[in-house]
Motif scaffolding. Structure first.
Motif, short mmCIF file in Angstrom:
data_model
loop_
_atom_site.label_atom_id
_atom_site.label_comp_id
_atom_site.label_asym_id
_atom_site.label_seq_id
_atom_site.Cartn_x
_atom_site.Cartn_y
_atom_site.Cartn_z
N ASN A 69 0.85 -1.19 0.00
CA ASN A 69 0.00 0.00 0.00
C ASN A 69 0.89 1.24 0.00
N VAL A 70 0.72 2.09 -1.01
CA VAL A 70 1.41 3.38 -1.05
C VAL A 70 0.35 4.48 -1.09
N ARG A 71 0.18 5.16 0.02
CA ARG A 71 -0.78 6.27 0.14
C ARG A 71 -2.20 5.85 -0.27
N GLY A 72 -2.57 4.64 0.14
CA GLY A 72 -3.95 4.20 -0.08
C GLY A 72 -4.18 3.35 -1.31
N HIS A 181 -0.79 2.77 5.03
CA HIS A 181 0.30 3.20 4.16
C HIS A 181 1.58 2.43 4.48
N TYR A 363 6.82 8.05 -0.42
CA TYR A 363 6.54 7.33 0.82
C TYR A 363 6.33 8.27 2.01
N ALA A 394 3.97 11.40 5.71
CA ALA A 394 3.24 10.19 6.05
C ALA A 394 4.23 9.22 6.69
N PRO A 396 5.09 5.40 6.77
CA PRO A 396 4.83 4.05 6.25
C PRO A 396 5.18 2.98 7.28
#
Length: 402
Positions: A69-72, A181, A363, A394, A396
């Protein structure tokens, strides 16, 4: 010299021979080496390139097809694993050649991102990988969780061996993959080894027929430590139920240790909870993960705020080029090639980035102002403002054990 892809049944006499030397007790006793073929089903979908000189394997690089998952948005991802070379063939460029070729092949086959745990971060930094935060380990006394024993919580707990509770654990990780994320998952053929090894307990928290938390663990003895793996929860109730379970071990173990996400705050779990939380790095045995973009198209459609910037990515075999990044209607548009560098009075500001620089932004681990300080590009103030809007900070959480 010859580069080729391995068939699965070739691993014990080629790449695994080098992996044993690099990562295991060496030399491995013959009886342990004989067990290796039993692990072949857990590697059936892995992709391995080797370089050979005649019949001798000089180096090997493997990847595990995964999802992240990268930003949703969940993408196909390759987890780099088993990077090894013959002790007499090291520092001759074999790993660099294999890694570049394999990542290029997988990019062309539809894998836009890659992640790994490096033996040396600076080595993979030259391949465009950016560092991600390491999950934390927190330890505490179960006696400090007394307030949870008195709490009347909805839901229920189920305590099982992992062979019986595996399906609940897998269902929870699939759910977290879509919402967290950085979260990543091994393929079924590899993950099922947890169940078949059957070396752990699992406690799962349930509410309204759904699993809302789970953790696998072992206990090293009476009066010792309960060693828990990642504490996985989808909401505060799931975490509360698991903490209540830990509290019930007050007369059995002295300490509880568990792995938590990098942005977790265990000091807030209970009123009188004394915790020791750490993230310890050492090379090459305990390292933080790294990740990179293999295709900038992976950013297309990500949720974002308004912003518009041209990015020139340099010195990379996979994503070098000029891109226009435009936040429109809450989604990121990516233009590459013609149209990416509009020659108009309203042309956007321009940033020059390395692959590690754009990966760190994707990321969410570095601010645009940090990139020039780290040698990851040139970012004028106007471009930094736009990039900050498009790629807000964000944290991760790379959940995996590949």
């Amino acid at each position: 010299m010859k580069i080729r892809r391995l068939a699965n049944e070739e691993r014990p006499t080629t790449s695994w021979r080098l992996q044993e030397y690099a990562f295991e007790r060496s030399p491995m006793p013959p009886e342990e080496g004989a067990k290796l073929r039993g692990y072949l089903p857990y590697h059936e979908g892995n992709i391995t390139l080797v370089v050979e000189d005649g019949k001798e394997t000089l180096a090997a690089v493997s990847v595990i097809p995964m999802r992240q998952n990268v930003r949703g948005t969940v993408h196909p991802m390759v987890g780099v694993s088993g990077v090894v070379s013959h002790p007499l063939a090291r520092r001759q460029g074999h790993v660099r050649t294999l890694l570049t070729q394999l990542l290029g092949e997988l990019r062309d086959e539809g894998y836009p991102i890659s992640a790994l745990y490096p033996f040396r971060p600076s080595f993979y930094g030259r391949f465009g990988f950016a560092a991600l935060p390491q999950p934390r380990t927190v330890s505490f006394s179960p006696a400090d969780l007394g307030e949870w024993l008195r709490a009347d919580l909805p839901g229920e707990l189920r305590w099982q061996r992992i062979r019986d509770g595996y399906d609940a654990h897998r269902a929870l990780t699939e759910r977290l993959l879509t919402s967290r994320h950085g979260f990543s998952l091994l393929p079924d053929y590899r993950d099922v080894q947890r169940r078949e090894d059957d070396k752990r307990w699992i406690v799962s928290a349930w509410h309204d027929g759904e699993v809302v938390g789970a953790v696998t663990y072992t206990i090293d003895g009476h009066g010792g430590t309960l060693h828990a793996d990642d504490l996985l929860t989808v909401n505060p109730l799931g975490r509360a139920l698991l903490l209540q379970f830990f509290a019930r071990h007050v007369d059995q173990v002295a300490r509880i240790s568990t792995v938590v996400a990098p942005d977790e705050t265990p000091e807030l779990w209970a009123t009188d909870l004394a915790t020791h939380t750490e993230s310890r790095l050492s090379f090459p045995s305990s390292v933080a993960p790294m990740a990179r973009l293999l295709s900038v198209d992976a950013l297309r459609g990500l949720p974002t705020a308004p912003g518009r910037v041209r990015v020139d990515i340099v010195d990379d075999p996979f994503i070098a080029g000029t891109y226009l990044l435009d936040g429109v209607d809450g989604r990121l548009e990516v233009t590459h090639g013609p149209g990416a560098a509009p020659a108009t009075a309203t042309a956007p500001p321009v940033a020059t980035l390395t692959a590690a620089g754009i990966s760190a932004l994707a990321y969410g681990v570095l601010d645009p102002d940090e990139l020039p300080l780290r040698g990851f590009g040139t970012v004028p103030p106007e471009a930094a403002t736009e990039l900050r809007s498009l790629f807000p900070h964000a944290v991760p959480y790379l959940f995996t054990d590949f």
